[in-house]
Design a protein around this motif. Structure first.
Motif, PDB file in Angstrom:
ATOM      1  N   ASN A  88       0.791  -1.302   0.036  1.00  0.00           N
ATOM      2  CA  ASN A  88      -0.034  -0.059  -0.337  1.00  0.00           C
ATOM      3  C   ASN A  88       0.752   1.307   0.148  1.00  0.00           C
ATOM      4  O   ASN A  88       2.171   1.069  -0.108  1.00  0.00           O
ATOM      5  CB  ASN A  88      -1.170   0.049   0.559  1.00  0.00           C
ATOM      6  N   ASP A  89       0.308   2.486  -0.624  1.00  0.00           N
ATOM      7  CA  ASP A  89       0.878   3.811  -0.196  1.00  0.00           C
ATOM      8  C   ASP A  89       1.403   4.209   0.784  1.00  0.00           C
ATOM      9  O   ASP A  89       3.085   4.953   0.364  1.00  0.00           O
ATOM     10  CB  ASP A  89      -0.115   5.153  -0.708  1.00  0.00           C
ATOM     11  N   PHE A 115       0.214   0.984  -3.352  1.00  0.00           N
ATOM     12  CA  PHE A 115      -1.079   0.546  -4.449  1.00  0.00           C
ATOM     13  C   PHE A 115      -2.372   1.300  -3.118  1.00  0.00           C
ATOM     14  O   PHE A 115      -2.128   0.895  -2.009  1.00  0.00           O
ATOM     15  CB  PHE A 115      -1.300  -0.373  -3.734  1.00  0.00           C
ATOM     16  N   ASP A 116      -2.994   2.179  -4.174  1.00  0.00           N
ATOM     17  CA  ASP A 116      -4.328   2.275  -3.178  1.00  0.00           C
ATOM     18  C   ASP A 116      -4.639   3.450  -3.517  1.00  0.00           C
ATOM     19  O   ASP A 116      -5.599   4.156  -4.673  1.00  0.00           O
ATOM     20  CB  ASP A 116      -5.034   2.457  -1.727  1.00  0.00           C
ATOM     21  N   ASP A 117      -3.616   4.468  -4.702  1.00  0.00           N
ATOM     22  CA  ASP A 117      -3.506   5.564  -5.259  1.00  0.00           C
ATOM     23  C   ASP A 117      -4.445   6.629  -4.031  1.00  0.00           C
ATOM     24  O   ASP A 117      -4.724   7.422  -3.841  1.00  0.00           O
ATOM     25  CB  ASP A 117      -4.370   5.747  -6.973  1.00  0.00           C
ATOM     26  N   ASP A 118      -3.716   6.286  -2.498  1.00  0.00           N
ATOM     27  CA  ASP A 118      -3.587   6.699  -1.278  1.00  0.00           C
ATOM     28  C   ASP A 118      -3.599   9.022  -1.923  1.00  0.00           C
ATOM     29  O   ASP A 118      -2.961   9.436  -2.658  1.00  0.00           O
ATOM     30  CB  ASP A 118      -3.058   6.989  -0.210  1.00  0.00           C
ATOM     31  N   THR A 119      -3.941  10.080  -1.493  1.00  0.00           N
ATOM     32  CA  THR A 119      -3.695  11.120  -1.698  1.00  0.00           C
ATOM     33  C   THR A 119      -2.620  11.662  -1.458  1.00  0.00           C
ATOM     34  O   THR A 119      -1.466  12.159  -1.881  1.00  0.00           O
ATOM     35  CB  THR A 119      -4.331  12.773  -0.375  1.00  0.00           C
ATOM     36  N   ILE A 120      -1.596  11.102  -0.703  1.00  0.00           N
ATOM     37  CA  ILE A 120      -0.266  10.781  -0.250  1.00  0.00           C
ATOM     38  C   ILE A 120       0.821  11.103  -1.841  1.00  0.00           C
ATOM     39  O   ILE A 120       1.406  11.350  -1.396  1.00  0.00           O
ATOM     40  CB  ILE A 120       0.143  10.053   1.230  1.00  0.00           C
ATOM     41  N   CYS A 121      -0.216  10.291  -2.579  1.00  0.00           N
ATOM     42  CA  CYS A 121       1.036   9.500  -3.867  1.00  0.00           C
ATOM     43  C   CYS A 121       1.228  10.855  -3.978  1.00  0.00           C
ATOM     44  O   CYS A 121       2.254  10.914  -4.749  1.00  0.00           O
ATOM     45  CB  CYS A 121      -0.308   8.816  -4.719  1.00  0.00           C
ATOM     46  N   THR A 122       0.426  12.513  -4.401  1.00  0.00           N
ATOM     47  CA  THR A 122       0.877  13.232  -5.036  1.00  0.00           C
ATOM     48  C   THR A 122       0.901  14.804  -3.967  1.00  0.00           C
ATOM     49  O   THR A 122       1.760  15.390  -4.440  1.00  0.00           O
ATOM     50  CB  THR A 122      -0.325  13.990  -6.208  1.00  0.00           C
ATOM     51  N   ILE A 123       1.373  14.465  -2.843  1.00  0.00           N
ATOM     52  CA  ILE A 123       2.182  15.260  -1.964  1.00  0.00           C
ATOM     53  C   ILE A 123       3.224  15.308  -1.579  1.00  0.00           C
ATOM     54  O   ILE A 123       3.940  15.927  -1.412  1.00  0.00           O
ATOM     55  CB  ILE A 123       1.941  15.154  -0.674  1.00  0.00           C
ATOM     56  N   ILE A 168      -0.984   3.918 -12.135  1.00  0.00           N
ATOM     57  CA  ILE A 168      -0.802   5.001 -12.295  1.00  0.00           C
ATOM     58  C   ILE A 168       0.610   5.364 -12.261  1.00  0.00           C
ATOM     59  O   ILE A 168       1.108   5.033 -11.455  1.00  0.00           O
ATOM     60  CB  ILE A 168      -1.622   6.900 -11.416  1.00  0.00           C
ATOM     61  N   GLU A 169       0.944   5.245 -13.716  1.00  0.00           N
ATOM     62  CA  GLU A 169       2.392   5.530 -13.473  1.00  0.00           C
ATOM     63  C   GLU A 169       2.464   7.633 -13.331  1.00  0.00           C
ATOM     64  O   GLU A 169       2.497   8.614 -13.598  1.00  0.00           O
ATOM     65  CB  GLU A 169       3.229   5.716 -15.129  1.00  0.00           C
ATOM     66  N   ARG A 170       4.224   7.660 -12.383  1.00  0.00           N
ATOM     67  CA  ARG A 170       4.357   8.715 -11.952  1.00  0.00           C
ATOM     68  C   ARG A 170       5.395   8.969 -12.008  1.00  0.00           C
ATOM     69  O   ARG A 170       6.324   8.253 -12.335  1.00  0.00           O
ATOM     70  CB  ARG A 170       3.307   9.061 -10.061  1.00  0.00           C
ATOM     71  N   ASP A 171       6.513   9.492 -10.500  1.00  0.00           N
ATOM     72  CA  ASP A 171       7.995   9.600 -10.997  1.00  0.00           C
ATOM     73  C   ASP A 171       8.467   8.937 -10.073  1.00  0.00           C
ATOM     74  O   ASP A 171       9.764   8.887 -10.246  1.00  0.00           O
ATOM     75  CB  ASP A 171       7.827  11.491 -10.814  1.00  0.00           C
TER      76      ASP A 171
END
Length: 178
Positions: A88-89, A115-123, A168-171
């Protein structure tokens, strides 16, 4: 959500990006989803002809603290894996924080996925590559089942529903040039 296929797909992404040494942080063993995620990780490695190294599989409980513990265990390895997939994230962030404090750069030195795409992923920086659970679809289905049950004044249908997901691919994942 289809935990097995989602975990398999995110592990396959890491493999396609050139990672051959991929660590895994398990989820809480009391949660059924944890087993599917671990199996997906293992089967993706096996399908790619990569070994399943038990030294790279760490316990987790879906908590930040267990991510911290996994991160500390990763630092004790003789050689760091090139990537980590956490169940999990929140655990992924715990792992990342320990590694970054030790001077290890994400994703330049080690890639991390959750895993989850929790809000923290983009913070956090870098933004976390993850599996997005389609929560609105899940909530809609649960509501429809409750309404159906109420209309019929009968017991809830025990038929499980399997929901899709999005990778979801990010950095936080880097491609390793071979």
């Amino acid at each position: 959500v289809d935990d097995y296929n989602a975990a398999r797909d995110i592990t396959k992404l890491l493999i396609e990006r050139g990672h051959s040494s991929i660590g895994f942080v398990k989820g809480n063993p009391a949660h059924e989803c944890s087993h599917g995620r671990e199996k997906g990780y293992i089967h993706a490695l096996q399908a790619a002809g990569l070994p399943v190294d038990n030294k790279l599989i760490f316990p987790g409980l879906f908590t930040y603290e267990s991510g911290i513990a996994a991160g500390r265990s990763i630092l004790e390895l003789d050689e760091l894996p090139s990537a980590i997939f956490a169940s999990n994230d929140i655990m992924a962030v715990g792992v990342a924080n320990v590694l970054v404090k030790a001077g290890i750069r994400v994703p330049q030195d080690i890639s991390i996925a959750g895993f989850d795409d929790d809000t923290i992923c983009t913070i956090i920086e870098p933004h976390l590559t993850t599996i997005r659970q389609l929560v609105q679809e899940m909530a809609r289905e649960a509501t429809l089942r409750l309404l159906k049950c109420q209309e019929k004044e009968s017991a809830m249908d025990d038929e499980p529903a399997l929901f899709n997901y999005e990778l979801i691919e990010r950095d936080s994942v880097q491609t390793i040039e071979q």
